[in-house]
Design a protein around this motif. Structure first.
Motif, mmCIF file in Angstrom:
data_model
loop_
_atom_site.group_PDB
_atom_site.id
_atom_site.type_symbol
_atom_site.label_atom_id
_atom_site.label_comp_id
_atom_site.label_asym_id
_atom_site.label_seq_id
_atom_site.Cartn_x
_atom_site.Cartn_y
_atom_site.Cartn_z
ATOM 1 N N PHE A 24 28.988 123.265 41.300
ATOM 2 C CA PHE A 24 27.878 124.125 40.879
ATOM 3 C C PHE A 24 27.068 124.585 42.087
ATOM 4 N N SER A 25 26.794 123.705 43.007
ATOM 5 C CA SER A 25 26.038 124.052 44.207
ATOM 6 C C SER A 25 26.772 125.121 45.023
ATOM 7 N N LEU A 26 28.072 124.956 45.191
ATOM 8 C CA LEU A 26 28.869 125.943 45.929
ATOM 9 C C LEU A 26 28.853 127.294 45.212
ATOM 10 N N THR A 27 28.967 127.244 43.896
ATOM 11 C CA THR A 27 28.908 128.471 43.100
ATOM 12 C C THR A 27 27.561 129.156 43.292
ATOM 13 N N ASN A 28 26.489 128.394 43.193
ATOM 14 C CA ASN A 28 25.143 128.956 43.347
ATOM 15 C C ASN A 28 24.942 129.600 44.711
ATOM 16 N N LYS A 29 25.402 128.938 45.758
ATOM 17 C CA LYS A 29 25.248 129.464 47.111
ATOM 18 C C LYS A 29 26.044 130.750 47.325
ATOM 19 N N ASN A 30 27.089 130.942 46.535
ATOM 20 C CA ASN A 30 27.982 132.087 46.706
ATOM 21 C C ASN A 30 27.923 133.058 45.530
ATOM 22 N N ARG A 31 26.887 132.929 44.718
ATOM 23 C CA ARG A 31 26.772 133.711 43.485
ATOM 24 C C ARG A 31 26.921 135.220 43.726
ATOM 25 N N LYS A 32 26.197 135.760 44.675
ATOM 26 C CA LYS A 32 26.259 137.208 44.937
ATOM 27 C C LYS A 32 27.663 137.618 45.392
ATOM 28 N N HIS A 33 28.223 136.847 46.284
ATOM 29 C CA HIS A 33 29.573 137.119 46.800
ATOM 30 C C HIS A 33 30.610 137.066 45.671
ATOM 31 N N LEU A 34 30.560 136.056 44.833
ATOM 32 C CA LEU A 34 31.560 135.862 43.779
ATOM 33 C C LEU A 34 31.396 136.850 42.631
ATOM 34 N N ILE A 43 27.324 133.304 33.022
ATOM 35 C CA ILE A 43 27.337 132.224 32.033
ATOM 36 C C ILE A 43 27.441 130.856 32.709
ATOM 37 N N THR A 44 27.333 130.845 34.027
ATOM 38 C CA THR A 44 27.329 129.591 34.795
ATOM 39 C C THR A 44 26.017 129.549 35.575
ATOM 40 N N THR A 45 24.961 129.179 34.870
ATOM 41 C CA THR A 45 23.632 129.222 35.481
ATOM 42 C C THR A 45 22.982 127.848 35.605
ATOM 43 N N ARG A 46 23.606 126.829 34.987
ATOM 44 C CA ARG A 46 23.057 125.474 35.018
ATOM 45 C C ARG A 46 24.168 124.480 35.348
ATOM 46 N N LEU A 47 23.794 123.352 35.860
ATOM 47 C CA LEU A 47 24.763 122.286 36.137
ATOM 48 C C LEU A 47 25.559 121.946 34.884
ATOM 49 N N GLU A 48 24.906 121.948 33.743
ATOM 50 C CA GLU A 48 25.580 121.624 32.487
ATOM 51 C C GLU A 48 26.722 122.607 32.179
#
Length: 181
Positions: A24-34, A43-48
């Motif tokens: 999740f942390s990696l996804t968050n850090k790369n959100r704009k890129h991905l 739809i992936t905005t929380r750790l849950e």
């Protein structure tokens, strides 16, 4: 636990619920890129959300329907790759992947896709591997092209990305072609 060592710096490890926070942390850090090419960021905005995704990945693996792995580069999770779906009736699988922006240009994804393709043919005894990418996604398309996959066609408006459709290129590799390369 599935772990596949590609070389001294690169390995693939089956996703595990204990890794959900790192993913999740990696996804968050790369959100704009991905977000440019992947439809699931909103739809992936929380750790849950990531924990639920990992649980579904483990269910798919247990049922022999899919396999999602973390890409580990020099001990660090840098992306994900998968057999999104294993179609046993047709002996086909579909590889998907994403890589954190800061790790591009190291050959990581080409080596990952090559290892997964090899695994699909040698270990799973499948007949065909497909990789799909948006027509405009040159970086993603370069992976199957580099590995000698055959461009089989374009699916018009094959994927919905937030507010528009994109055409999708389908690449395929047959087991006999892979072994004859």
């Amino acid at each position: 636990m599935f772990i596949h060592k590609i070389n001294e710096n690169l390995s693939l490890k089956l996703v595990d619920i204990r890794d959900a926070e790192s993913i999740f942390s990696l996804t968050n850090k790369n959100r704009k890129h991905l977000r440019e090419w992947l439809p699931w960021l909103d739809i992936t905005t929380r750790l849950e959300d990531t924990q639920s995704f990992v649980k579904s990945c483990l269910t798919g693996y247990a049922e022999n329907k899919s396999m999602n792995v973390m890409i580990i580069w020099k001990g660090e999770i840098v992306g994900m790759a998968s057999f999104n779906q294993i179609n046993w009736a047709n002996q086909t699988t579909y590889i998907g992947y994403w890589l954190a922006e800061g790790f591009q240009g190291n050959g990581i994804m080409t080596k990952t896709a090559k290892a997964l393709t090899e695994y699909a043919f040698k270990e799973l005894k499948l007949n065909k591997v497909e990789i799909r990418a948006a027509v405009e996604n040159k970086k993603s398309r370069s992976i199957p092209e580099r590995l000698g996959f055959v461009q089989e066609g374009i699916i018009r408006q094959g994927e919905w990305l937030y507010d528009h459709y994109v055409d999708t290129v389908v690449y395929g590799m047959l087991r006999e072609e892979w072994h004859n390369k």
